[in-house]
Enzyme design. Structure first.
Site, short mmCIF file in Angstrom:
data_model
loop_
_atom_site.label_atom_id
_atom_site.label_comp_id
_atom_site.label_asym_id
_atom_site.label_seq_id
_atom_site.Cartn_x
_atom_site.Cartn_y
_atom_site.Cartn_z
N THR A 98 0.88 -1.19 0.00
CA THR A 98 0.00 0.00 0.00
C THR A 98 0.91 1.23 0.00
OG1 THR A 98 -0.25 -0.16 2.41
CG2 THR A 98 -2.01 -1.07 1.06
N LYS A 128 3.96 -6.96 3.88
CA LYS A 128 3.78 -5.54 3.62
C LYS A 128 3.55 -4.85 4.96
CE LYS A 128 0.36 -3.47 3.10
NZ LYS A 128 -0.19 -2.44 4.01
N THR A 155 0.58 -9.54 12.35
CA THR A 155 1.29 -8.47 11.64
C THR A 155 0.35 -7.91 10.61
OG1 THR A 155 3.15 -7.90 10.27
CG2 THR A 155 2.16 -10.05 9.89
N ASN A 197 0.09 10.85 6.57
CA ASN A 197 -1.15 10.42 7.22
C ASN A 197 -2.15 11.55 7.49
OD1 ASN A 197 -1.02 7.49 7.66
ND2 ASN A 197 0.94 8.06 8.59
#
Lengths: 395, 395
Positions: free
Chosen positions: A148, A174, A185, A390
């Protein structure tokens, strides 16, 4: 051959279905030649995604066996209600139909934005393309398709010597953001061609998770989608005997740790990583608590970003982490420079550790001076780039 | 008259001793005309600073009475060993000598960098200057002198109507970073001229802390130095009767909340603040846990910074906060726009709350739909400026 197709007996593929606006690959498929033994470790979030719930159920129903894992990236299928549950089921059944298998033999992972319904037309397109392009060298394509906000693919592989011969282990992961795994995870898939039973595999997988993904943190935010899935196809013909377990478990943990550290290094906005070795704690739990608290403290992470040997913030974080702490017994080293001894600053130490505090990987040795408990946690720095990444992710 | 000299019966001063390289005021002194009833609430850190340990001990020895509070800023006197303990004691005795009081009647607060010995010559210079300039309008000088990375002074005051007449309450605080109080706050001093006994004052102070400073967070990093000290001199001649307690306690909490919110607004690098109202939790504890987890989640704080109504991250934070949560019952509103209902996104809501998500104060109403527990927490956003400020603070 890298990643999940390094072991024999697996095919894999990645394809662009159209989930990501960027047009980059966003659907991946890993398929064992036959029904493989399988184990999974997932997020403990109470708002876990539909794919997590479905994969957990399929593993339970199948008694630790699976044929395939399908991954969609760009959308996590979390908080999407009954439609989300249905969509996860449909992903499994589309794959199963293409393989001539049962839907319950297929595990599902999704990663990406939360709360937006899966664009199922795109997902179906991606699954169809993957089914058509499954290949015994597809590991690299999987590594690309599951990303991503990651900067690059993360694979790891090992050959392990067992009593009956050699077996292979390969994995893919990832990460990027919302990384603070607890019994799981973000998304990692590991394959092996060793012959190992479901119960042994489950035990080895849990142990590997504890020694790898559960030892890292990027932003202290545990995800809704954390999934580690291990498939053991047995194509090597080499069994994992009881005597082989330390070797096999160690190799599995090593592959997982390599993937985990790749996730930390590629944490959103990360410039450098910190390794926090806590010793002298009252117990493992206390050591783990202390290492994690220091690694996650925003002020420590800011100092790590700046290459600033600001050990005072480590003392502050230790004081409130919940572990037994006596400030007068704390010793801290940055790299090999002792900077705190008996809870007090070592004169002149700051100048001596400036270079080590600015290394790509900074090692903090923290001795609580109380008992025998020890633990290590790896964490990334907190950077302006993390915030920028973010602050405007969904809109 | 503002801050701690708003109530009658107190004098105060601020002065430059030379602790701060900037030459800005760095020592403050608040003195009651006589021995005042006093209460304190301090950090629960196990690496609490020497000033915290000393003030706690002095309050205990004196049975909740004190004559003065001295504050140094720029250096926290934490993790400074035996010398640090001695330095805190000397600060109390220097002030006591100047006032003709006992050292045990003096409380001490220090704030700033951790692990560096106090520059006692500078501290002595500042104390001497403060003693020479004590004034009944010194509240503003105190507000300036206690700041570190704060952008500006923080004072609050209230007049409270009691059965016997009016009493006054005034307070001052500093904040900025390492703000996640738990039973305390960075540094806040509140004075009142009401007549109230030590036990009643202790109770009211704890209640006020729980309703104000314990409801805010900047960076989730609890400090070694959090101290809230309340002095009640009685100069108004107006007693706080049992019947007056709700009014007095409410006014004290209001002053504390005003100071606490000023700290959040002035959090390091803060652009806007979030108010997180959690309702429908299984208990107050669960609501508090949920509100705090959301307010502290770095990804939520990044979204707040970007004015991005990224409610999916709220669901993710709720899932791992430890509170009882059922995703299908979660409802979330941003401002007055319902954005999640029954755990699922409300179609078109994002567009309708873009403006409210970018307000100076963004209100998040989170209904867990399980029980009657509710709690509110205020937190700031996470900005690149916070990281920049803290990446190079000591060096």
């Amino acid at each position: 051959m890298i990643g999940v197709t390094f072991p024999r007996g697996f095919r894999a593929a990645g394809a662009t279905g159209g989930i990501k606006a960027s047009g980059r690959p966003d659907v991946a498929l890993v398929v064992a030649d036959g029904l493989a033994n399988a184990a999974g470790v997932f997020t403990r979030s109470r708002t876990a995604g539909h794919p997590v719930t479905l994969s957990r159920a399929h593993l339970a129903v199948m008694g630790g066996r699976a044929r395939a894992v399908v991954v969609s990236s760009g959308n996590a299928n979390v908080a999407t209600g009954a439609q989300g549950r249905h969509d996860a089921e449909e992903m499994a059944s589309e794959v199963a139909a293409g393989l001539g298998a049962d839907a319950v033999e297929v595990l599902v992972c999704s990663t990406g934005v939360i709360g937006v319904p899966l664009p199922m037309n795109a997902v179906r397109t991606g699954i169809t393309a993957c089914l058509a392009s499954l290949a015994s060298d597809g590991g690299a394509a999987v590594a690309e398709a599951i990303l991503t906000t990651d900067n690059g693919p993360k694979v790891a592989q090992r050959v392990v010597d067992l009593a009956g011969g050699q077996a292979r282990i390969g994995g893919v992961a990832k990460g990027a953001g919302m990384i603070r795994p607890d019994l799981g995870t973000m998304i990692a898939i590991v394959t092996t061609d060793a012959m190992i039973g479901p119960e042994q595999l489950a035990e080895a997988t849990l142990g590997a998770a504890r020694r790898s993904f559960n030892r890292i943190t990027v932003d202290g935010c545990q995800s809704t989608s954390d999934s580690l899935i291990v498939l053991a196809g047995g194509a090597s013909g080499v069994p994992v005997t009881n005597g082989d377990r330390p070797a096999f478990d160690g190799a599995l943990a090593a592959v997982c740790l390599e993937l985990a550290l790749a996730i930390v290094r590629d944490g959103e906005g990360a410039r450098r990583i910190g390794r926090y070795d806590v010793t002298g704690a009252a117990s493992f739990e206390d050591a783990d608590r202390a290492a994690r608290a220091v690694a996650e403290a925003q002020l420590v992470r800011c100092a790590l970003h700046g290459g600033d040997p600001n050990w005072g913030r480590i003392v502050a974080a230790l004081g409130v982490c919940g572990a037994a702490v006596n400030v007068d017994r704390i010793a801290i080293a940055i790299g090999d420079v002792a900077i705190v001894s008996g809870g007090v600053f070592v004169e002149g130490a700051t100048d001596r550790c400036v270079e080590q505090a600015a290394a790509d990987e900074v090692r903090f040795s923290i001795d609580l001076g109380i008992g025998d408990g020890s633990a290590t946690v790896w964490g990334s720095d907190l950077s302006p780039a993390y915030v920028a990444c973010n602050a405007e992710y969904t809109t």
